[in-house]
Design an enzyme around this catalytic site. Structure first.
Site, short mmCIF file in Angstrom:
data_model
loop_
_atom_site.label_atom_id
_atom_site.label_comp_id
_atom_site.label_asym_id
_atom_site.label_seq_id
_atom_site.Cartn_x
_atom_site.Cartn_y
_atom_site.Cartn_z
N THR A 68 17.99 5.89 29.99
CA THR A 68 17.99 4.60 30.70
C THR A 68 17.03 4.66 31.88
O THR A 68 16.30 5.65 32.05
CB THR A 68 19.43 4.19 31.09
N LYS A 72 12.76 5.56 30.45
CA LYS A 72 12.57 5.09 29.07
C LYS A 72 11.13 5.24 28.56
O LYS A 72 10.91 5.37 27.36
CB LYS A 72 12.98 3.62 28.95
N ASP A 108 17.80 -0.75 21.71
CA ASP A 108 18.01 -2.04 22.38
C ASP A 108 17.59 -3.16 21.43
O ASP A 108 18.27 -4.19 21.32
CB ASP A 108 17.15 -2.15 23.66
P1 NDP Z 1 12.89 -4.93 34.27
O1 NDP Z 1 12.94 -4.49 35.70
O2 NDP Z 1 12.03 -4.20 33.32
O3 NDP Z 1 12.43 -6.48 34.23
C1 NDP Z 1 12.98 -7.42 35.14
C2 NDP Z 1 12.57 -8.81 34.71
O4 NDP Z 1 13.17 -9.74 35.62
C3 NDP Z 1 11.08 -9.06 34.79
O5 NDP Z 1 10.71 -10.00 33.81
C4 NDP Z 1 10.93 -9.65 36.18
O6 NDP Z 1 9.78 -10.44 36.36
C5 NDP Z 1 12.14 -10.52 36.23
N1 NDP Z 1 12.48 -10.84 37.61
C6 NDP Z 1 12.99 -10.01 38.54
N2 NDP Z 1 13.14 -10.67 39.71
C7 NDP Z 1 12.70 -11.93 39.50
C8 NDP Z 1 12.60 -13.10 40.32
N3 NDP Z 1 13.00 -13.08 41.59
N4 NDP Z 1 12.13 -14.24 39.77
C9 NDP Z 1 11.73 -14.28 38.47
N5 NDP Z 1 11.80 -13.21 37.64
C10 NDP Z 1 12.27 -12.05 38.16
O7 NDP Z 1 14.40 -4.97 33.80
P2 NDP Z 1 14.94 -4.91 32.28
O8 NDP Z 1 14.06 -5.73 31.44
O9 NDP Z 1 15.19 -3.50 31.91
O10 NDP Z 1 16.36 -5.58 32.45
C11 NDP Z 1 16.50 -6.99 32.66
C12 NDP Z 1 17.97 -7.36 32.53
O11 NDP Z 1 18.40 -7.09 31.20
C13 NDP Z 1 18.86 -6.54 33.45
O12 NDP Z 1 19.73 -7.45 34.09
C14 NDP Z 1 19.64 -5.63 32.54
O13 NDP Z 1 20.95 -5.45 32.99
C15 NDP Z 1 19.64 -6.41 31.23
N6 NDP Z 1 19.69 -5.52 30.06
C16 NDP Z 1 20.71 -5.70 29.16
C17 NDP Z 1 20.79 -4.89 28.06
C18 NDP Z 1 21.93 -5.07 27.09
O14 NDP Z 1 22.15 -4.17 26.27
N7 NDP Z 1 22.64 -6.18 27.12
C19 NDP Z 1 19.80 -3.84 27.78
C20 NDP Z 1 18.76 -3.76 28.77
C21 NDP Z 1 18.72 -4.56 29.88
P3 NDP Z 1 8.41 -9.74 36.88
O15 NDP Z 1 7.83 -9.09 35.66
O16 NDP Z 1 7.63 -10.88 37.38
O17 NDP Z 1 8.80 -8.76 37.94
#
Ligand code: NDP
Length: 456
Positions: A68, A72, A108
């Site tokens: 995690t 990753k 995932d």
């Molecule tokens: P990342 O850090 O890789 O990506 C975060 C994402 O959120 C990016 O697209 C980012 O945009 C966006 N973001 C963050 N802050 C803001 C903001 N203020 N306004 C707009 N967009 C924003 O995280 P992950 O992709 O790994 O995880 C994302 C979510 O998915 C988490 O909440 C996690 O818990 C959940 N998740 C659930 C899983 C499951 O099995 N159900 C598995 C993996 C994750 P930007 O690129 O512009 O920063």
């Protein structure tokens, strides 16, 4: 709990931090159920030590690892091979021991595909619109393409990241399958009848009221909505979707199915629906062990919470107003009269904060004004499943007429007071609630039975 003996095989999680992971519960629940002699433990690993951990794990015959945040991507350089799809996604979350080293997979993506199947969402020849372009979005985008989606639209705050996923998908699948739109234009899409998938971290507890999009036009055009976030269980994104008549699901089943897929790879077994059910129950208990009743004065919170307690003997009953009176050594009326409403509201926040560290499962009956403070809504969302007991003003009037213990109802016309306060509070109660339960024509016992059957 499995007995650890000379035949126990080990698997585990590599990440940092790992203290709050649910993966051990997923894997160890399955091992106990199936009688498989495997123990799964979390390992908190610094990035500098990752290579040594992988080599050491191999020598110790650890059968597999989940990986995690933040490893990753970085872990891929220490592997003996990477599954083709995981390589295209550019990240692995599951390592399976082979004779030569570990092979990396991305479960995932598989977890998301299985979640769609579980909820009977058929994406074949349909469009999907993804909000976000982080690690989760990448896996989901590939999963959707693999499942036969006809178009994948990606909208993210940082457009370069969306474009990178679009490029990866179109190259891997050899056609123009995905395209990018700016996040602030996604509600103006020409697409219709799409699956909306929320993949950003916005809306995650404790900031549960937030959502990257609120425009009704975006939700109106969706045929279903999935938020990959699972805590809270009903995110703001899901609430918007439901308000627009769109069925909506959280990411809990994705989490469960990615764990199940990893377990199958580690232990060379095929799991079934009963395993998924056992894991769901274990996780639901862990994630949402407390029941929190909110609602206006006279909605039945105290009476229903007592009736719930009769049926849920393992729970402890907490009445926040009674707790405050006990701590303050005086009645709520006296607190209001002597110290003012603001002090009372501070006491409510303090009580909720203290309840967060309580290990027992609780039925929490709250004061009517509790959800009006944002901090309290956040705390309630972290504490458990919030159920709003609603009632029509006339019903409330019938229940409250003659009750002189409520400081906020002491002056003015009772009927008018109820109507005006409800106008202010009802939208906030709805925003806070995971579930809404109409109380008007139901007895206290009926309500308790209903809550247990449908919401616990
Ligand atoms: P990342 O850090 O890789 O990506 C975060 C994402 O959120 C990016 O697209 C980012 O945009 C966006 N973001 C963050 N802050 C803001 C903001 N203020 N306004 C707009 N967009 C924003 O995280 P992950 O992709 O790994 O995880 C994302 C979510 O998915 C988490 O909440 C996690 O818990 C959940 N998740 C659930 C899983 C499951 O099995 N159900 C598995 C993996 C994750 P930007 O690129 O512009 O920063």
């Amino acid at each position: 709990m499995m007995t650890i003996d000379g035949m126990t095989r080990l698997s585990g999680l590599l990440g940092n931090p790992v203290a709050h992971t649910l993966s051990p519960l997923i894997h160890n629940t399955i091992s106990s159920r199936r009688g498989i002699n495997n123990a799964y433990v979390p390992f908190c690993v610094e990035k500098e030590g990752l290579g040594d951990v992988i080599r050491g794990g191999f020598e110790l015959c650890i059968i597999g690892f989940n990986v995690t945040v933040p490893h990753k991507v970085a872990v891929m350089e220490y592997l003996d091979g990477v599954d083709e799809m995981a390589a295209a996604i550019g990240a692995v979350n599951t390592l399976v021991r082979t004779d030569k080293g570990y092979k990396g997979y991305n479960t995932d993506a598989e977890g998301f595909i299985r979640e769609l199947r579980y909820y009977d969402i058929d994406i074949k020849d349909k469009c999907a619109v993804l909000l976000g372009a982080g690690g989760a979005a990448r896996a989901v985008a590939f999963a959707l393409a693999e499942s036969g989606a006809s178009r994948i639209v990606i909208a993210n705050r940082t457009r370069e990241k969306s474009l990178d996923i679009v490029k990866g998908i179109n190259e891997y699948f050899g056609r123009e399958l995905a395209y990018e739109v700016p996040l602030d234009e996604v509600h103006e899409l020409d697409e219709r009848d799409y699956l909306a998938v929320q993949c950003t971290s916005i809306g995650l507890a404790p900031k549960s009221d937030e959502c990257v999009i609120s425009d009704g036009a975006f939700f109106d055009r969706a045929f279903a909505a999935v938020d990959v976030i699972y805590n809270p269980s009903c995110t703001r994104f899901m609430k918007y979707a439901k308000e627009h008549g769109v069925r909506a699901y959280n990411g809990l089943m994705m989490l469960i199915f990615q764990g199940i897929a990893a377990y199958e790879k580690f232990n060379k077994v095929t799991l079934d629906d009963a395993d998924a059910q056992a894991v769901t129950e274990a996780l639901s208990k862990k994630l949402k062990k407390n029941i929190i009743l909110i609602g206006y004065m006279g909605s039945g919170k105290s009476a229903v919470s007592k009736a719930l307690l009769k049926r849920l003997s393992a729970y402890k009953l907490v009445d926040t107003d009674a707790l405050i009176e006990e701590k303050a050594g005086k009645s709520i009326s006296d607190i209001f009269a002597e110290e003012g409403e603001a002090v009372f509201r501070d006491m409510e926040t303090e009580v909720l904060t203290e309840l967060l560290s309580c290990e027992e499962s609780m039925i929490i009956s709250t004061g009517g004004g509790m959800p009006m403070r944002e901090e309290n809504r956040r705390l309630m969302s972290c504490l458990g499943r919030v159920i709003y007991l609603t009632a029509e003003p006339a019903t409330l009037y019938g229940r409250l007429n003659g009750d002189d213990k409520r400081p906020l109802l002491k002056s003015g016309d009772l009927k008018e007071k109820i109507v005006s306060m409800l106008m202010q509070r009802d939208p906030v109660y709805r925003l806070t609630a995971d579930e809404i339960c109409v109380t008007d024509d139901r007895s206290v016992d009926e309500l308790a039975a209903l809550i247990i059957e449908h919401y616990c």
